[in-house]
Enzyme design. Structure first.
Site, PDB file in Angstrom:
ATOM      1  N   GLY A   7       0.745  -1.235   0.022  1.00 60.95           N
ATOM      2  CA  GLY A   7      -0.019   0.159  -0.215  1.00 60.95           C
ATOM      3  C   GLY A   7       0.724   1.225   0.122  1.00 60.95           C
ATOM      4  O   GLY A   7       2.170   1.260   0.046  1.00 60.95           O
TER       5      GLY A   7
ATOM      6  N   ALA B  74      -1.009   0.934  13.293  1.00 65.59           N
ATOM      7  CA  ALA B  74      -1.405   2.017  12.566  1.00 65.59           C
ATOM      8  C   ALA B  74      -2.967   2.379  12.837  1.00 65.59           C
ATOM      9  O   ALA B  74      -3.755   2.037  12.369  1.00 65.59           O
ATOM     10  CB  ALA B  74      -1.165   1.885  11.319  1.00 65.59           C
TER      11      ALA B  74
ATOM     12  N   ASP C  69       0.832  -8.584   2.270  1.00 63.46           N
ATOM     13  CA  ASP C  69      -0.364  -7.851   1.989  1.00 63.46           C
ATOM     14  C   ASP C  69      -1.104  -8.690   1.035  1.00 63.46           C
ATOM     15  O   ASP C  69      -0.694  -9.701   0.395  1.00 63.46           O
ATOM     16  CB  ASP C  69       0.372  -6.784   0.839  1.00 63.46           C
ATOM     17  CG  ASP C  69      -0.764  -5.893   0.800  1.00 63.46           C
ATOM     18  OD1 ASP C  69      -1.981  -5.813   0.251  1.00 63.46           O
ATOM     19  OD2 ASP C  69      -0.434  -4.538   0.904  1.00 63.46           O
ATOM     20  N   ASN C  70      -2.602  -8.757   1.065  1.00 62.22           N
ATOM     21  CA  ASN C  70      -3.364  -9.763   0.208  1.00 62.22           C
ATOM     22  C   ASN C  70      -3.699  -8.822  -0.828  1.00 62.22           C
ATOM     23  O   ASN C  70      -4.468  -9.339  -1.796  1.00 62.22           O
ATOM     24  CB  ASN C  70      -4.632  -9.805   1.073  1.00 62.22           C
ATOM     25  CG  ASN C  70      -5.553  -8.694   1.322  1.00 62.22           C
ATOM     26  OD1 ASN C  70      -5.343  -7.629   1.099  1.00 62.22           O
ATOM     27  ND2 ASN C  70      -6.932  -9.156   1.782  1.00 62.22           N
TER      28      ASN C  70
ATOM     29  N   TYR D  98     -14.960   1.710   9.470  1.00 68.29           N
ATOM     30  CA  TYR D  98     -13.335   1.938   9.565  1.00 68.29           C
ATOM     31  C   TYR D  98     -13.106   2.690  10.969  1.00 68.29           C
ATOM     32  O   TYR D  98     -12.299   2.305  11.521  1.00 68.29           O
ATOM     33  CB  TYR D  98     -12.962   3.275   8.400  1.00 68.29           C
ATOM     34  CG  TYR D  98     -11.791   3.580   8.491  1.00 68.29           C
ATOM     35  CD1 TYR D  98     -10.724   2.622   8.180  1.00 68.29           C
ATOM     36  CD2 TYR D  98     -11.244   4.897   8.578  1.00 68.29           C
ATOM     37  CE1 TYR D  98      -9.474   2.974   8.240  1.00 68.29           C
ATOM     38  CE2 TYR D  98      -9.988   5.206   8.583  1.00 68.29           C
ATOM     39  CZ  TYR D  98      -9.022   4.385   8.284  1.00 68.29           C
ATOM     40  OH  TYR D  98      -7.686   4.621   8.073  1.00 68.29           O
TER      41      TYR D  98
END
Length: 327
Positions: free
Chosen positions: A14, A118, A35-36, A149
């Site tokens: 990302g 994060a 990462d997927n 989120y």
């Protein structure tokens, strides 16, 4: 010469994850990226594949995680971060913030590794205080469109502190404010990218509301340095990392038009549900504890970012996605 430190970085393909990979590679760490690729892009880290001290795992952290060998550090940056993404994949967003964080905290405990989580300024919701200090508990709608989120991040912080206090895991929590720079996806729904994309396509710039909402934009290199320092500090409570230079959305749109030389107009659209009216970090703690504050001006950072987007293919620039928040 000491043993090379090993660090796992989730969300490695990302925007922020890829820059973190670069930073720790430069610091002579052995970096394991994970990462997927649901929102990440391999091109962000393809320059690292040839290096002996980098390896990549294509894996979803919401499922069981196995990493062979020792680990010194874990950085958990796997999560959709733009409104476009977390509105399209709300369940995955909740799972990576809950199950994924739980899995990584368990891995940190098993490996005796320090883990940095994060978090985001979105834990403050639509704030009633400005700037937002870490002690502010927030004003969040848990069942609104942004709740998947916001609440995922709030849970993430809670379980991280629980692992720290109950299991003694070494944890760090960074609350990230609006960040920009190369490797962002031009169509990911954030206002900065929407403005740049519209300006490059010579379209009117769309503003939600009257444009009086404020944001504070931090250049990616500054943010990465703050995260690096926080990881290596002894501070365990959440810490804001961002640029306190506040600007209205309308002023920001005018800056983009001037920077790109566009003569397009600004068009106002209805304000989305729960859109924050203010966003500005109080970075008193980062200054005092980390000796950190932003070094790159918005004008300088935007010029670098704009040149990056100008280098993209015409097809990428022409790709439109009009549904975005003033994030």
């Amino acid at each position: 010469m000491g043993k090379q430190k090993r660090i796992l970085i989730t969300g490695a393909a990302g925007f922020l994850g890829s820059h973190l990979c670069d930073r720790f590679i430069l610091g002579d760490y052995h970096v394991i990226g994970m990462d997927n690729l649901i929102t990440g892009e391999l091109r962000n880290i393809e320059h690292l594949f040839k290096l002996e001290n980098f390896e990549f795992y294509h894996h979803d952290v919401s499922k069981f995680i196995f990493v062979p060998g020792e680990l010194d550090y874990i950085l958990h940056f796997a999560s959709p971060a733009s409104p476009i993404d977390y509105l399209k994949i709300p369940i995955q967003t909740l799972k990576v913030g809950s199950l994924g964080t739980h899995n990584l905290l368990g891995l940190a405990r098993a490996k005796n590794a320090r883990i940095l989580i994060a978090s985001t300024s979105e834990v403050y919701g639509d704030p009633s205080v400005n700037p937002q200090p870490e002690e502010y508990w927030g004003n969040v709608n848990p069942v609104g469109p942004r709740g998947v989120y916001d609440e995922a991040k709030r849970f993430q912080e809670a379980i991280t502190m629980a692992y720290h206090t109950f299991h003694g895991v070494e944890t760090r929590i960074v609350r990230i404010f609006n960040t920009y720079g190369p490797r962002m996806r031009l169509n990911d729904g954030r206002v900065l990218l929407a403005f740049i994309g519209q300006a490059l396509r010579e379209e009117p710039l769309t503003i939600f509301g009257d444009g009086s909402q404020t944001r504070s934009f931090c250049y990616v290199d500054d943010l990465i340095e703050g995260i690096y320092r926080l990881l290596h500090s002894s501070y365990v409570q959440p810490m804001n990392i961002g640029n306190p230079d506040e600007i209205t959305i309308r002023q920001f749109g005018e800056e983009i038009l001037k920077l790109t030389g566009s003569d397009q107009e600004l068009i106002c659209l209805p304000l989305p549900t729960d859109d924050p009216k203010q966003r500005r970090p109080d970075i008193t703690k980062a200054k005092a504890i980390l000796g950190w504050e932003p070094q790159v001006s918005r004008n300088e950072g935007l010029k670098i970012t704009l040149e990056y987007f100008k280098s993209l293919s015409k097809m990428e620039i022409e790709h439109k996605d009009f549904y975005y928040y003033n994030k």
